[in-house]
Design a protein around this motif. Structure first.
Motif, PDB file in Angstrom:
ATOM      1  N   ALA A   1       0.847  -1.195   0.000  1.00 46.51           N
ATOM      2  CA  ALA A   1       0.000   0.000   0.000  1.00 46.51           C
ATOM      3  C   ALA A   1       0.877   1.237   0.000  1.00 46.51           C
ATOM      4  N   ILE A   2       0.637   2.145  -0.948  1.00 40.59           N
ATOM      5  CA  ILE A   2       1.438   3.368  -1.082  1.00 40.59           C
ATOM      6  C   ILE A   2       0.481   4.526  -1.335  1.00 40.59           C
ATOM      7  N   GLY A   3       0.560   5.588  -0.532  1.00 40.07           N
ATOM      8  CA  GLY A   3      -0.278   6.759  -0.761  1.00 40.07           C
ATOM      9  C   GLY A   3      -0.409   7.627   0.468  1.00 40.07           C
ATOM     10  N   GLU A   4      -0.684   8.887   0.238  1.00 35.82           N
ATOM     11  CA  GLU A   4      -0.937   9.843   1.322  1.00 35.82           C
ATOM     12  C   GLU A   4      -2.441   9.942   1.562  1.00 35.82           C
ATOM     13  N   VAL A   5      -2.839  10.043   2.810  1.00 40.14           N
ATOM     14  CA  VAL A   5      -4.246  10.140   3.173  1.00 40.14           C
ATOM     15  C   VAL A   5      -4.536  11.566   3.636  1.00 40.14           C
ATOM     16  N   GLY A   6      -5.529  12.203   2.995  1.00 40.90           N
ATOM     17  CA  GLY A   6      -5.924  13.550   3.373  1.00 40.90           C
ATOM     18  C   GLY A   6      -6.968  13.538   4.475  1.00 40.90           C
ATOM     19  N   LEU A   7      -7.276  14.722   5.003  1.00 39.93           N
ATOM     20  CA  LEU A   7      -8.246  14.829   6.092  1.00 39.93           C
ATOM     21  C   LEU A   7      -9.652  14.451   5.638  1.00 39.93           C
TER      22      LEU A   7
END
Length: 471
Positions: A400-406
């Protein structure tokens, strides 16, 4: 005018900050009781009446002016140290006349690494001078016996006197000089004791001049402060050509050499090493150190790919969600991750995905002592926490690769294709990635997701598409 009439100057012995008056706390580094009155080192006023300026006769240049195209490139060609991971960070090796500062915490392995470098260079036929001001010659010999660092062209001197070091260099004529450490070397030409601001500045300046005059590569070992910064005056980092940080946890065998400054190469390279009973060893393929086994299927375990400089490294995130006693507040224990980002992910999981975590103890950590600070690990952390919460293992062979926003959205990260190439090389067959087109290596399937809910449904929670928590 008496000497007392001159304007006083005060200097911080920790960082070199100067001030016009004494203060109890240094405004630059924050140290208490480190500001002291500096000695008057200003030159006498010249006959012209201007202070500090004296007429001098014209000097003959030491070397003629040349066109840049006529400069011999051989004088700037790097020589390999024999340690490939260190050469990677240095930009190919040691350039003649380069001055390298290797800084790290006590006991992390700086002396062991440089003794290995000195021994390998000496085995290749180069004359190497290793100067130690922190140990006796016998102690260094014992370490060399243990690590296999004995070589006929490796010379050793246990001294902390700058003039004596210069005499040894003149007598031995080495092709590499290692000084362990710069804070233990002193000179009679500077005020204070070894390790003080004036002493460190004067010693480093002299060693830099010696390196440039003789085209001699010099490697200095430096101490760090409790905050992890290079100890000594700030000018120390400006005087040298290369600044390397040697990082590692005493409880983990992993060691990283990271470039902070490099006049001859990039500063986004990282070298990986492993401490063992015989000293220090290179780790050319370090991903295995940070994963506990890709075939295991345990709830709360997720694999991601992080970027250390320009190098993609596989990393494993583990999470545990436990029921707490009703009379105690929930605990949030985070190891080797950004606690602020983990707190944000917990809030997103609860508010956007319906996981009731406000009354649970949550523990999140990495494997192998790797520190994950970049946003690309957000998605792996979120999936690991959700997996532990539901008690369901993540699919085998998934990354799993990715940035999570609010808002729960999954955002793209840098160097995604390079990360996926590393995952495919290690046998990963499926990847959860941010939305958008991306090239994947053969045998790896990328599943783009728009938000965190969609990511969870593609990993462990397909049986629970509404993400309703159990119990």
């Amino acid at each position: 005018m008496t000497s007392r009439a001159r304007a006083a100057r005060f200097e911080c012995t920790a960082c070199g900050h100067t001030a016009a008056k004494w203060v109890g706390r240094c405004p630059d580094c924050g140290g208490w009781g480190t500001v002291e009155e500096a000695p008057d080192t200003s030159p006498a006023a010249g006959r012209s009446g201007r202070p500090g300026v004296a007429p001098t006769p014209a000097a003959r240049p030491a070397s003629p002016v040349r066109q840049i195209g006529q400069v011999d490139l051989e004088t700037a060609t790097a020589r390999r140290t024999g340690v490939g991971e260190l050469d990677r960070v240095l930009g190919g090796g040691l350039v003649p006349g380069v001055v390298v500062l290797l800084a790290g915490e006590p006991g992390v392995g700086k002396s062991t690494l440089l003794l290995e470098v000195a021994a390998r260079r000496a085995r290749d036929g180069a004359t190497v001078l290793y100067v130690t001001g922190e140990e006796s010659a016998g102690q260094v010999r014992l370490r060399a016996e243990r690590t296999g660092g004995l070589a006929p062209h490796l010379f050793l001197s246990a001294t902390g006197d700058l003039e004596e070091i210069a005499a040894h260099v003149e007598a031995v004529d080495p092709e590499l000089l290692v000084v362990d450490s710069v804070q233990t070397v002193g000179t009679a030409t500077a005020e204070g004791s070894p390790g003080g601001v004036s002493q460190v500045r004067t010693v480093t300046t002299a060693l830099v001049a010696l390196a440039k005059q003789r085209d001699l590569p010099v490697v200095l070992i430096g101490h760090v402060t409790k905050d992890g910064a290079v100890a000594g005056p700030r000018t120390l980092e400006h005087l040298v050509d290369v600044v390397l940080s040697f990082e590692g946890d005493r409880h983990s065998p992993l060691r990283l050499v990271r470039g902070l400054k490099n006049r001859f190469g990039a500063t986004d390279e990282v070298g990986c090493f492993e401490m063992n009973d015989r000293g220090i060893a290179e780790v050319t393929d370090p991903s295995g150190l940070f994963t506990g086994g890709l075939e295991r299927t345990v709830a709360g375990q997720t694999v991601t790919v992080a970027m250390e400089g320009r190098r993609p490294l596989m990393a494993e995130v583990q999470a545990l969600v436990a029921t707490r006693p009703s009379d105690t507040p929930p605990r949030r224990v985070v190891s080797d991750l950004d606690s602020g980002r983990v707190a944000k992910i917990l809030a997103v999981l609860q508010e956007r995905c319906g996981l009731r975590l406000h009354d649970k103890d949550v523990f999140v950590a990495t494997v192998g002592g790797m520190k994950l600070r970049e946003p690309s690990a957000d998605l792996a952390v979120a999936i690991a926490i959700a997996s532990a919460y539901h008690g369901e293992a993540v699919r085998s062979g998934l990354v799993a690769i990715g940035e999570v926003g609010l808002g729960g959205e999954v955002r793209r990260v840098v160097a995604l294709e390079r990360r996926l190439a590393e995952a495919g090389r290690l046998g990963i067959s499926r990847a959860i990635v941010p939305p958008g087109e991306v090239r994947t290596p053969k045998g790896l399937t990328a599943a783009p997701v728009d938000d965190l809910r969609g990511a969870l449904m593609r990993t462990t929670l397909e049986k629970d598409p509404d993400l309703s928590p159990r119990g």
